[in-house]
Write a protein that holds these residues in place. Sequence first.
Motif, PDB file in Angstrom:
ATOM      1  N   SER A 266      58.133  -0.860 -18.826  1.00 20.00           N
ATOM      2  CA  SER A 266      57.288  -0.045 -19.690  1.00 20.00           C
ATOM      3  C   SER A 266      57.487   1.450 -19.494  1.00 20.00           C
ATOM      4  CB  SER A 266      55.811  -0.394 -19.447  1.00 20.00           C
ATOM      5  OG  SER A 266      55.461  -0.190 -18.080  1.00 20.00           O
ATOM      6  N   ALA A 267      58.062   1.873 -18.381  1.00 19.81           N
ATOM      7  CA  ALA A 267      58.270   3.301 -18.128  1.00 19.81           C
ATOM      8  C   ALA A 267      59.256   3.861 -19.144  1.00 19.81           C
ATOM      9  CB  ALA A 267      58.793   3.507 -16.708  1.00 19.81           C
ATOM     10  N   GLU A 313      55.569   1.029 -10.326  1.00 22.01           N
ATOM     11  CA  GLU A 313      55.583   2.446  -9.981  1.00 22.01           C
ATOM     12  C   GLU A 313      54.242   3.044 -10.383  1.00 22.01           C
ATOM     13  OE1 GLU A 313      59.049   5.413 -10.698  1.00 22.01           O
ATOM     14  OE2 GLU A 313      57.730   5.592 -12.450  1.00 22.01           O
ATOM     15  N   ARG A 314      53.659   3.860  -9.501  1.00 20.33           N
ATOM     16  CA  ARG A 314      52.362   4.454  -9.817  1.00 20.33           C
ATOM     17  C   ARG A 314      52.490   5.423 -10.985  1.00 20.33           C
ATOM     18  NH1 ARG A 314      48.067   3.530  -6.700  1.00 20.33           N
ATOM     19  NH2 ARG A 314      48.411   2.616  -4.633  1.00 20.33           N
ATOM     20  N   GLY A 315      51.466   5.361 -11.877  1.00 18.89           N
ATOM     21  CA  GLY A 315      51.441   6.272 -12.997  1.00 18.89           C
ATOM     22  C   GLY A 315      50.994   7.665 -12.573  1.00 18.89           C
ATOM     23  N   SER A 316      50.919   8.571 -13.545  1.00 15.41           N
ATOM     24  CA  SER A 316      50.577   9.967 -13.250  1.00 15.41           C
ATOM     25  C   SER A 316      49.167  10.126 -12.697  1.00 15.41           C
ATOM     26  CB  SER A 316      50.737  10.810 -14.514  1.00 15.41           C
ATOM     27  OG  SER A 316      49.929  10.299 -15.562  1.00 15.41           O
ATOM     28  N   ASP A 317      48.281   9.146 -12.997  1.00 18.14           N
ATOM     29  CA  ASP A 317      46.905   9.241 -12.494  1.00 18.14           C
ATOM     30  C   ASP A 317      46.749   8.658 -11.099  1.00 18.14           C
ATOM     31  OD1 ASP A 317      47.195   6.569 -12.990  1.00 18.14           O
ATOM     32  OD2 ASP A 317      45.592   6.437 -14.485  1.00 18.14           O
ATOM     33  N   SER A 318      47.840   8.132 -10.551  1.00 22.23           N
ATOM     34  CA  SER A 318      47.861   7.550  -9.195  1.00 22.23           C
ATOM     35  C   SER A 318      46.988   6.314  -9.045  1.00 22.23           C
ATOM     36  CB  SER A 318      47.434   8.599  -8.140  1.00 22.23           C
ATOM     37  OG  SER A 318      48.329   9.681  -8.141  1.00 22.23           O
ATOM     38  N   THR A 320      46.883   3.713 -11.832  1.00 22.87           N
ATOM     39  CA  THR A 320      47.507   2.644 -12.609  1.00 22.87           C
ATOM     40  C   THR A 320      48.980   2.528 -12.244  1.00 22.87           C
ATOM     41  OG1 THR A 320      48.011   4.149 -14.436  1.00 22.87           O
ATOM     42  CG2 THR A 320      45.898   2.972 -14.512  1.00 22.87           C
ATOM     43  N   ARG A 322      52.972   1.216 -13.686  1.00 25.71           N
ATOM     44  CA  ARG A 322      53.840   0.884 -14.803  1.00 25.71           C
ATOM     45  C   ARG A 322      55.044   0.120 -14.283  1.00 25.71           C
ATOM     46  NH1 ARG A 322      56.424   6.791 -16.413  1.00 25.71           N
ATOM     47  NH2 ARG A 322      57.322   7.275 -14.349  1.00 25.71           N
TER      48      ARG A 322
END
Length: 413
Positions: A266-267, A313-318, A320, A322
Amino acid sequence: MRVISGVLLCALFAAACSERLGRSEAFVRDVSLPAGPFSPGDEVTVAASGFESDDEIMFEIRWPLEGEALEEGSALGVRGVVTARTGRSLTFLAPGGYPASTVEVLLFRRGDRQSLGRIAVSDGRPPQEYSLYGVVGSGAGHASLVRIDMRSGSTKEIARRTGGRIRCAVNEPGSNRLFCISEESGERVGCRYDLTMRYWSAPELRGCVTAGLLPSSAAVLTTDGGRLCLRQAGLTRSSAGIPYCWRLPEGLEPGMLTGAPFVFTSAGGPRLLLAADLGDGTFAPVVLAAYGGGVAVGGPVRAGALIPFAMLERGSDSETFRLVGGYVVSDAGGSELRPFDVRTMRLGEPFARLEEPVRRAVALLSENGATQELWALAGPEGRGAIWVCDLPTGTWRRLPGGELPCSEIVLAR
Protein backbone atom coordinates in the motif's frame (compact mmCIF):
# COMPACT_ATOMS: atom_id res chain seq x y z
CA MET A 1 -20.28 -11.08 14.33
CA ARG A 2 -19.40 -9.84 10.86
CA VAL A 3 -22.27 -10.49 8.48
CA ILE A 4 -20.93 -11.91 5.25
CA SER A 5 -22.79 -10.47 2.29
CA GLY A 6 -22.15 -13.24 -0.17
CA VAL A 7 -25.33 -15.08 0.75
CA LEU A 8 -27.54 -12.09 0.03
CA LEU A 9 -28.05 -12.84 -3.65
CA CYS A 10 -29.24 -16.36 -2.92
CA ALA A 11 -31.37 -15.11 -0.02
CA LEU A 12 -33.05 -12.49 -2.21
CA PHE A 13 -33.64 -15.11 -4.86
CA ALA A 14 -35.23 -17.41 -2.29
CA ALA A 15 -37.39 -14.60 -0.92
CA ALA A 16 -38.51 -13.47 -4.37
CA CYS A 17 -39.56 -16.96 -5.30
CA SER A 18 -41.16 -17.79 -1.96
CA GLU A 19 -44.70 -17.21 -3.19
CA ARG A 20 -44.45 -19.84 -5.87
CA LEU A 21 -42.20 -22.25 -4.01
CA GLY A 22 -45.00 -23.73 -2.00
CA ARG A 23 -46.46 -26.81 -3.69
CA SER A 24 -49.51 -28.90 -3.12
CA GLU A 25 -47.52 -32.00 -4.07
CA ALA A 26 -44.08 -32.97 -2.79
CA PHE A 27 -41.18 -33.67 -5.13
CA VAL A 28 -40.07 -36.64 -3.06
CA ARG A 29 -41.94 -38.83 -0.59
CA ASP A 30 -41.13 -41.03 2.39
CA VAL A 31 -38.37 -38.66 3.49
CA SER A 32 -35.95 -39.88 6.13
CA LEU A 33 -33.37 -37.33 7.31
CA PRO A 34 -31.18 -38.00 10.36
CA ALA A 35 -31.28 -35.11 12.82
CA GLY A 36 -27.63 -35.22 13.88
CA PRO A 37 -25.84 -33.49 15.48
CA PHE A 38 -23.25 -33.34 12.69
CA SER A 39 -19.88 -31.66 12.41
CA PRO A 40 -19.24 -29.33 9.45
CA GLY A 41 -18.20 -31.41 6.47
CA ASP A 42 -19.84 -34.62 7.68
CA GLU A 43 -21.71 -36.48 4.97
CA VAL A 44 -25.47 -36.50 5.55
CA THR A 45 -27.67 -38.88 3.56
CA VAL A 46 -31.37 -38.18 3.13
CA ALA A 47 -33.47 -41.08 1.86
CA ALA A 48 -36.67 -40.60 -0.14
CA SER A 49 -38.35 -41.76 -3.33
CA GLY A 50 -38.35 -39.58 -6.42
CA PHE A 51 -34.99 -37.79 -6.52
CA GLU A 52 -33.91 -36.48 -9.95
CA SER A 53 -30.44 -35.91 -11.38
CA ASP A 54 -30.59 -32.09 -11.30
CA ASP A 55 -31.95 -31.73 -7.76
CA GLU A 56 -30.02 -29.28 -5.60
CA ILE A 57 -29.68 -28.78 -1.85
CA MET A 58 -29.98 -25.38 -0.18
CA PHE A 59 -29.78 -24.45 3.51
CA GLU A 60 -31.47 -21.99 5.82
CA ILE A 61 -29.12 -21.71 8.79
CA ARG A 62 -30.11 -20.17 12.12
CA TRP A 63 -28.27 -19.82 15.43
CA PRO A 64 -29.10 -18.14 18.76
CA LEU A 65 -27.59 -14.77 19.69
CA GLU A 66 -26.87 -13.63 23.23
CA GLY A 67 -26.73 -10.00 24.25
CA GLU A 68 -27.78 -8.82 20.78
CA ALA A 69 -30.76 -6.83 19.53
CA LEU A 70 -31.88 -9.84 17.50
CA GLU A 71 -32.65 -13.20 19.05
CA GLU A 72 -31.00 -15.20 16.29
CA GLY A 73 -28.56 -14.90 13.44
CA SER A 74 -29.25 -16.47 10.08
CA ALA A 75 -27.79 -17.29 6.68
CA LEU A 76 -30.40 -18.02 4.02
CA GLY A 77 -29.98 -19.43 0.55
CA VAL A 78 -26.70 -21.23 1.28
CA ARG A 79 -25.95 -23.73 -1.48
CA GLY A 80 -25.18 -27.26 -0.33
CA VAL A 81 -22.37 -29.51 -1.56
CA VAL A 82 -23.82 -32.74 -2.97
CA THR A 83 -21.41 -35.68 -3.01
CA ALA A 84 -23.62 -38.58 -4.16
CA ARG A 85 -27.12 -39.16 -5.51
CA THR A 86 -29.43 -41.97 -6.57
CA GLY A 87 -33.14 -42.18 -7.27
CA ARG A 88 -33.75 -42.97 -3.60
CA SER A 89 -31.07 -41.01 -1.73
CA LEU A 90 -29.00 -37.87 -1.82
CA THR A 91 -25.82 -37.20 0.17
CA PHE A 92 -24.55 -33.72 1.04
CA LEU A 93 -22.02 -32.13 3.37
CA ALA A 94 -23.12 -30.45 6.59
CA PRO A 95 -22.39 -26.72 6.20
CA GLY A 96 -19.48 -24.97 7.89
CA GLY A 97 -18.50 -21.42 8.73
CA TYR A 98 -21.27 -20.70 11.26
CA PRO A 99 -21.90 -21.06 15.01
CA ALA A 100 -23.70 -24.18 16.25
CA SER A 101 -26.90 -24.04 14.24
CA THR A 102 -30.23 -25.51 13.33
CA VAL A 103 -30.21 -26.06 9.58
CA GLU A 104 -33.32 -26.47 7.48
CA VAL A 105 -32.51 -28.62 4.46
CA LEU A 106 -34.33 -27.62 1.26
CA LEU A 107 -34.61 -29.58 -1.96
CA PHE A 108 -34.51 -27.27 -4.99
CA ARG A 109 -35.86 -28.41 -8.34
CA ARG A 110 -36.15 -26.00 -11.27
CA GLY A 111 -37.17 -22.98 -9.18
CA ASP A 112 -39.37 -24.77 -6.63
CA ARG A 113 -38.45 -26.17 -3.24
CA GLN A 114 -39.45 -28.71 -0.66
CA SER A 115 -38.33 -28.84 2.94
CA LEU A 116 -36.70 -32.16 3.80
CA GLY A 117 -36.39 -31.46 7.52
CA ARG A 118 -33.85 -30.04 9.93
CA ILE A 119 -30.44 -31.09 11.20
CA ALA A 120 -28.22 -29.85 14.00
CA VAL A 121 -24.67 -28.80 13.06
CA SER A 122 -21.91 -28.02 15.55
CA ASP A 123 -19.79 -24.88 15.64
CA GLY A 124 -17.91 -24.40 12.37
CA ARG A 125 -16.54 -20.89 12.73
CA PRO A 126 -12.98 -20.32 11.45
CA PRO A 127 -10.23 -20.44 14.10
CA GLN A 128 -8.79 -17.21 15.46
CA GLU A 129 -5.19 -18.41 15.28
CA TYR A 130 -3.21 -19.34 12.17
CA SER A 131 -2.12 -22.86 11.31
CA LEU A 132 0.69 -23.83 8.95
CA TYR A 133 0.02 -26.19 6.04
CA GLY A 134 2.24 -27.84 3.45
CA VAL A 135 1.73 -29.56 0.11
CA VAL A 136 3.51 -32.91 -0.27
CA GLY A 137 3.96 -35.09 -3.35
CA SER A 138 2.73 -32.50 -5.81
CA GLY A 139 3.73 -33.36 -9.37
CA ALA A 140 3.35 -37.14 -9.07
CA GLY A 141 -0.30 -37.20 -10.13
CA HIS A 142 -1.49 -36.65 -6.58
CA ALA A 143 -0.83 -34.36 -3.64
CA SER A 144 -1.28 -34.49 0.10
CA LEU A 145 -2.13 -31.55 2.30
CA VAL A 146 -0.45 -31.71 5.72
CA ARG A 147 -0.77 -29.60 8.84
CA ILE A 148 2.60 -28.58 10.27
CA ASP A 149 2.68 -27.98 14.01
CA MET A 150 3.97 -24.42 14.46
CA ARG A 151 5.85 -25.38 17.63
CA SER A 152 7.12 -28.94 17.16
CA GLY A 153 7.34 -29.10 13.37
CA SER A 154 5.51 -32.44 13.31
CA THR A 155 3.17 -33.10 10.40
CA LYS A 156 -0.24 -34.72 9.97
CA GLU A 157 -1.92 -35.48 6.67
CA ILE A 158 -5.40 -33.98 6.46
CA ALA A 159 -6.37 -34.36 2.77
CA ARG A 160 -5.38 -35.87 -0.56
CA ARG A 161 -6.07 -34.73 -4.09
CA THR A 162 -5.64 -36.48 -7.41
CA GLY A 163 -4.58 -34.22 -10.23
CA GLY A 164 -1.73 -31.98 -11.30
CA ARG A 165 0.90 -30.11 -9.38
CA ILE A 166 -0.40 -27.63 -6.78
CA ARG A 167 1.15 -24.17 -6.77
CA CYS A 168 0.64 -20.71 -5.27
CA ALA A 169 -1.57 -21.70 -2.32
CA VAL A 170 -3.10 -18.73 -0.48
CA ASN A 171 -5.65 -18.21 2.30
CA GLU A 172 -8.03 -15.36 2.89
CA PRO A 173 -7.84 -14.87 6.67
CA GLY A 174 -11.10 -15.77 8.35
CA SER A 175 -12.37 -18.08 5.60
CA ASN A 176 -10.46 -21.23 6.64
CA ARG A 177 -10.21 -22.08 2.95
CA LEU A 178 -7.28 -22.44 0.61
CA PHE A 179 -7.16 -21.32 -2.99
CA CYS A 180 -4.43 -22.82 -5.15
CA ILE A 181 -3.50 -23.37 -8.77
CA SER A 182 -3.32 -26.88 -10.19
CA GLU A 183 -1.35 -27.68 -13.33
CA GLU A 184 -3.54 -30.15 -15.22
CA SER A 185 -3.04 -31.31 -18.84
CA GLY A 186 -0.93 -28.28 -19.64
CA GLU A 187 -3.45 -25.82 -18.18
CA ARG A 188 -3.36 -23.93 -14.89
CA VAL A 189 -6.76 -24.08 -13.17
CA GLY A 190 -7.97 -22.73 -9.84
CA CYS A 191 -9.03 -25.13 -7.09
CA ARG A 192 -10.19 -24.71 -3.50
CA TYR A 193 -9.98 -26.72 -0.31
CA ASP A 194 -12.31 -25.99 2.60
CA LEU A 195 -10.41 -26.70 5.82
CA THR A 196 -13.62 -26.64 7.89
CA MET A 197 -15.79 -28.83 5.65
CA ARG A 198 -12.81 -30.92 4.47
CA TYR A 199 -13.49 -31.09 0.74
CA TRP A 200 -11.93 -30.03 -2.59
CA SER A 201 -14.12 -28.09 -5.00
CA ALA A 202 -14.11 -28.73 -8.73
CA PRO A 203 -11.81 -26.44 -10.78
CA GLU A 204 -13.56 -23.21 -11.72
CA LEU A 205 -11.16 -20.55 -13.00
CA ARG A 206 -8.93 -21.40 -15.97
CA GLY A 207 -5.93 -19.67 -17.45
CA CYS A 208 -4.58 -18.93 -13.96
CA VAL A 209 -1.13 -17.38 -13.64
CA THR A 210 -0.69 -16.81 -9.91
CA ALA A 211 -2.73 -15.98 -6.83
CA GLY A 212 -2.40 -13.71 -3.83
CA LEU A 213 -4.18 -11.61 -1.19
CA LEU A 214 -5.76 -8.18 -1.45
CA PRO A 215 -6.82 -6.23 1.67
CA SER A 216 -10.35 -7.67 1.62
CA SER A 217 -10.19 -10.84 -0.46
CA ALA A 218 -8.07 -13.46 -2.15
CA ALA A 219 -7.58 -12.99 -5.88
CA VAL A 220 -6.04 -14.66 -8.90
CA LEU A 221 -4.31 -13.27 -11.96
CA THR A 222 -5.53 -14.86 -15.18
CA THR A 223 -4.76 -14.41 -18.86
CA ASP A 224 -7.49 -12.80 -20.94
CA GLY A 225 -6.98 -11.82 -24.59
CA GLY A 226 -3.35 -10.87 -24.16
CA ARG A 227 -4.00 -9.09 -20.87
CA LEU A 228 -3.33 -10.03 -17.26
CA CYS A 229 -6.56 -9.68 -15.25
CA LEU A 230 -7.21 -9.72 -11.51
CA ARG A 231 -10.28 -11.78 -10.59
CA GLN A 232 -12.10 -12.96 -7.49
CA ALA A 233 -10.61 -16.22 -6.30
CA GLY A 234 -13.91 -17.41 -4.85
CA LEU A 235 -12.72 -17.67 -1.25
CA THR A 236 -15.56 -15.48 0.08
CA ARG A 237 -19.30 -15.64 -0.37
CA SER A 238 -19.19 -12.32 -2.21
CA SER A 239 -19.78 -12.45 -5.96
CA ALA A 240 -18.28 -9.02 -6.65
CA GLY A 241 -15.65 -8.87 -9.39
CA ILE A 242 -12.33 -7.04 -9.41
CA PRO A 243 -12.12 -4.90 -12.56
CA TYR A 244 -8.36 -4.57 -13.03
CA CYS A 245 -6.46 -5.65 -16.14
CA TRP A 246 -2.97 -4.91 -17.41
CA ARG A 247 -1.36 -5.35 -20.82
CA LEU A 248 2.12 -6.79 -20.35
CA PRO A 249 5.06 -5.02 -22.00
CA GLU A 250 6.89 -6.68 -24.86
CA GLY A 251 9.14 -9.50 -23.71
CA LEU A 252 7.16 -10.23 -20.53
CA GLU A 253 4.94 -13.31 -20.81
CA PRO A 254 2.39 -14.62 -18.26
CA GLY A 255 4.30 -17.90 -17.98
CA MET A 256 7.23 -16.01 -16.47
CA LEU A 257 5.13 -14.96 -13.47
CA THR A 258 3.98 -18.34 -12.14
CA GLY A 259 6.68 -19.08 -9.57
CA ALA A 260 5.18 -17.58 -6.41
CA PRO A 261 2.03 -15.84 -5.11
CA PHE A 262 1.85 -12.11 -5.68
CA VAL A 263 2.03 -9.66 -2.75
CA PHE A 264 -0.07 -6.53 -2.15
CA THR A 265 1.59 -3.35 -0.90
CA SER A 266 0.00 0.00 0.00
CA ALA A 267 2.95 2.39 0.41
CA GLY A 268 2.98 4.81 -2.51
CA GLY A 269 -0.41 3.56 -3.72
CA PRO A 270 -1.86 0.04 -4.11
CA ARG A 271 0.41 -2.28 -6.06
CA LEU A 272 0.99 -5.97 -6.68
CA LEU A 273 4.54 -7.34 -6.48
CA LEU A 274 5.51 -10.33 -8.62
CA ALA A 275 8.71 -11.92 -9.91
CA ALA A 276 9.45 -12.82 -13.53
CA ASP A 277 11.68 -15.78 -14.38
CA LEU A 278 13.71 -14.51 -17.36
CA GLY A 279 14.89 -18.02 -18.19
CA ASP A 280 18.63 -17.29 -18.15
CA GLY A 281 19.31 -17.72 -14.44
CA THR A 282 17.99 -14.27 -13.64
CA PHE A 283 14.71 -12.89 -12.30
CA ALA A 284 13.14 -9.43 -12.45
CA PRO A 285 10.82 -7.67 -9.99
CA VAL A 286 7.47 -6.83 -11.60
CA VAL A 287 5.01 -4.27 -10.21
CA LEU A 288 1.37 -3.94 -11.27
CA ALA A 289 -0.06 -0.57 -10.22
CA ALA A 290 -3.79 -0.15 -9.57
CA TYR A 291 -6.03 2.50 -11.13
CA GLY A 292 -4.43 2.34 -14.54
CA GLY A 293 -0.89 2.74 -13.23
CA GLY A 294 0.56 0.23 -15.65
CA VAL A 295 3.31 -2.38 -15.38
CA ALA A 296 6.89 -1.72 -14.28
CA VAL A 297 9.76 -4.20 -14.63
CA GLY A 298 12.95 -3.93 -12.60
CA GLY A 299 16.44 -4.91 -13.59
CA PRO A 300 17.56 -8.56 -13.72
CA VAL A 301 18.72 -10.25 -10.51
CA ARG A 302 20.87 -13.36 -10.70
CA ALA A 303 19.22 -15.93 -8.43
CA GLY A 304 17.71 -19.38 -8.24
CA ALA A 305 14.44 -17.85 -7.04
CA LEU A 306 13.00 -14.38 -6.39
CA ILE A 307 10.08 -14.42 -3.95
CA PRO A 308 8.05 -11.31 -3.06
CA PHE A 309 6.90 -10.76 0.51
CA ALA A 310 5.15 -8.02 2.50
CA MET A 311 6.16 -6.35 5.75
CA LEU A 312 4.91 -3.48 7.90
CA GLU A 313 6.23 0.06 8.03
CA ARG A 314 5.03 2.74 10.45
CA GLY A 315 3.04 5.54 8.88
CA SER A 316 3.74 9.25 9.33
CA ASP A 317 1.58 9.36 12.48
CA SER A 318 3.71 6.63 14.11
CA GLU A 319 0.54 4.80 15.14
CA THR A 320 -0.65 3.14 11.95
CA PHE A 321 1.16 0.78 9.63
CA ARG A 322 1.33 0.43 5.89
CA LEU A 323 2.36 -2.54 3.78
CA VAL A 324 5.70 -2.33 2.02
CA GLY A 325 7.36 -4.96 -0.12
CA GLY A 326 10.53 -6.94 -0.25
CA TYR A 327 12.03 -9.91 -2.06
CA VAL A 328 13.78 -13.08 -0.97
CA VAL A 329 16.81 -13.45 -3.26
CA SER A 330 17.64 -17.15 -3.09
CA ASP A 331 20.22 -19.43 -4.65
CA ALA A 332 22.07 -22.63 -3.74
CA GLY A 333 24.46 -20.74 -1.46
CA GLY A 334 21.79 -19.14 0.70
CA SER A 335 19.13 -16.44 0.79
CA GLU A 336 18.88 -12.72 1.48
CA LEU A 337 15.86 -10.64 2.49
CA ARG A 338 15.98 -7.28 0.73
CA PRO A 339 13.52 -4.36 0.83
CA PHE A 340 12.14 -3.10 -2.46
CA ASP A 341 11.37 0.49 -3.46
CA VAL A 342 8.41 0.59 -5.89
CA ARG A 343 9.31 4.14 -6.93
CA THR A 344 12.86 3.40 -8.08
CA MET A 345 12.22 -0.31 -8.82
CA ARG A 346 15.41 -1.15 -6.93
CA LEU A 347 16.27 -3.65 -4.23
CA GLY A 348 17.78 -2.32 -1.02
CA GLU A 349 20.61 -3.78 1.01
CA PRO A 350 19.97 -7.17 2.69
CA PHE A 351 18.65 -6.96 6.26
CA ALA A 352 18.60 -10.73 6.92
CA ARG A 353 20.54 -13.70 5.59
CA LEU A 354 19.97 -17.47 5.77
CA GLU A 355 22.51 -20.08 4.73
CA GLU A 356 19.82 -22.16 3.02
CA PRO A 357 17.98 -21.69 -0.30
CA VAL A 358 14.45 -20.45 0.42
CA ARG A 359 11.90 -22.02 -1.91
CA ARG A 360 8.62 -20.64 -0.51
CA ALA A 361 7.84 -17.83 1.93
CA VAL A 362 4.72 -16.35 3.54
CA ALA A 363 4.45 -13.41 5.94
CA LEU A 364 2.58 -13.47 9.25
CA LEU A 365 1.69 -9.89 10.16
CA SER A 366 -0.59 -8.54 12.89
CA GLU A 367 -2.45 -5.26 12.42
CA ASN A 368 -0.82 -3.68 15.46
CA GLY A 369 2.68 -4.68 14.35
CA ALA A 370 3.26 -6.95 17.33
CA THR A 371 3.92 -9.89 15.01
CA GLN A 372 6.05 -9.45 11.89
CA GLU A 373 7.42 -12.80 10.77
CA LEU A 374 8.37 -14.47 7.51
CA TRP A 375 7.79 -18.22 7.49
CA ALA A 376 10.00 -19.89 4.91
CA LEU A 377 10.41 -23.36 3.44
CA ALA A 378 14.16 -23.65 2.92
CA GLY A 379 16.65 -26.34 2.01
CA PRO A 380 17.02 -28.90 -0.77
CA GLU A 381 13.94 -30.01 -2.73
CA GLY A 382 12.14 -32.75 -0.79
CA ARG A 383 14.35 -32.30 2.29
CA GLY A 384 13.37 -28.87 3.53
CA ALA A 385 12.80 -27.29 6.90
CA ILE A 386 10.71 -24.41 8.23
CA TRP A 387 12.64 -21.30 9.16
CA VAL A 388 11.03 -18.21 10.75
CA CYS A 389 12.51 -14.73 10.42
CA ASP A 390 11.61 -11.94 12.85
CA LEU A 391 11.44 -9.14 10.28
CA PRO A 392 12.18 -6.16 12.58
CA THR A 393 15.44 -7.75 13.84
CA GLY A 394 16.35 -9.97 10.87
CA THR A 395 16.99 -12.97 13.14
CA TRP A 396 16.07 -16.53 12.13
CA ARG A 397 14.97 -19.58 14.08
CA ARG A 398 14.47 -23.11 12.79
CA LEU A 399 11.32 -25.04 13.58
CA PRO A 400 12.13 -28.37 15.28
CA GLY A 401 11.38 -31.63 13.52
CA GLY A 402 12.75 -33.71 10.69
CA GLU A 403 13.09 -32.98 7.00
CA LEU A 404 9.93 -31.92 5.18
CA PRO A 405 9.11 -33.19 1.68
CA CYS A 406 6.84 -30.17 1.07
CA SER A 407 6.80 -28.18 -2.16
CA GLU A 408 4.49 -25.41 -0.85
CA ILE A 409 3.59 -23.85 2.49
CA VAL A 410 0.70 -21.57 3.46
CA LEU A 411 -0.59 -19.99 6.67
CA ALA A 412 -4.36 -20.21 7.10
CA ARG A 413 -7.21 -19.60 9.48
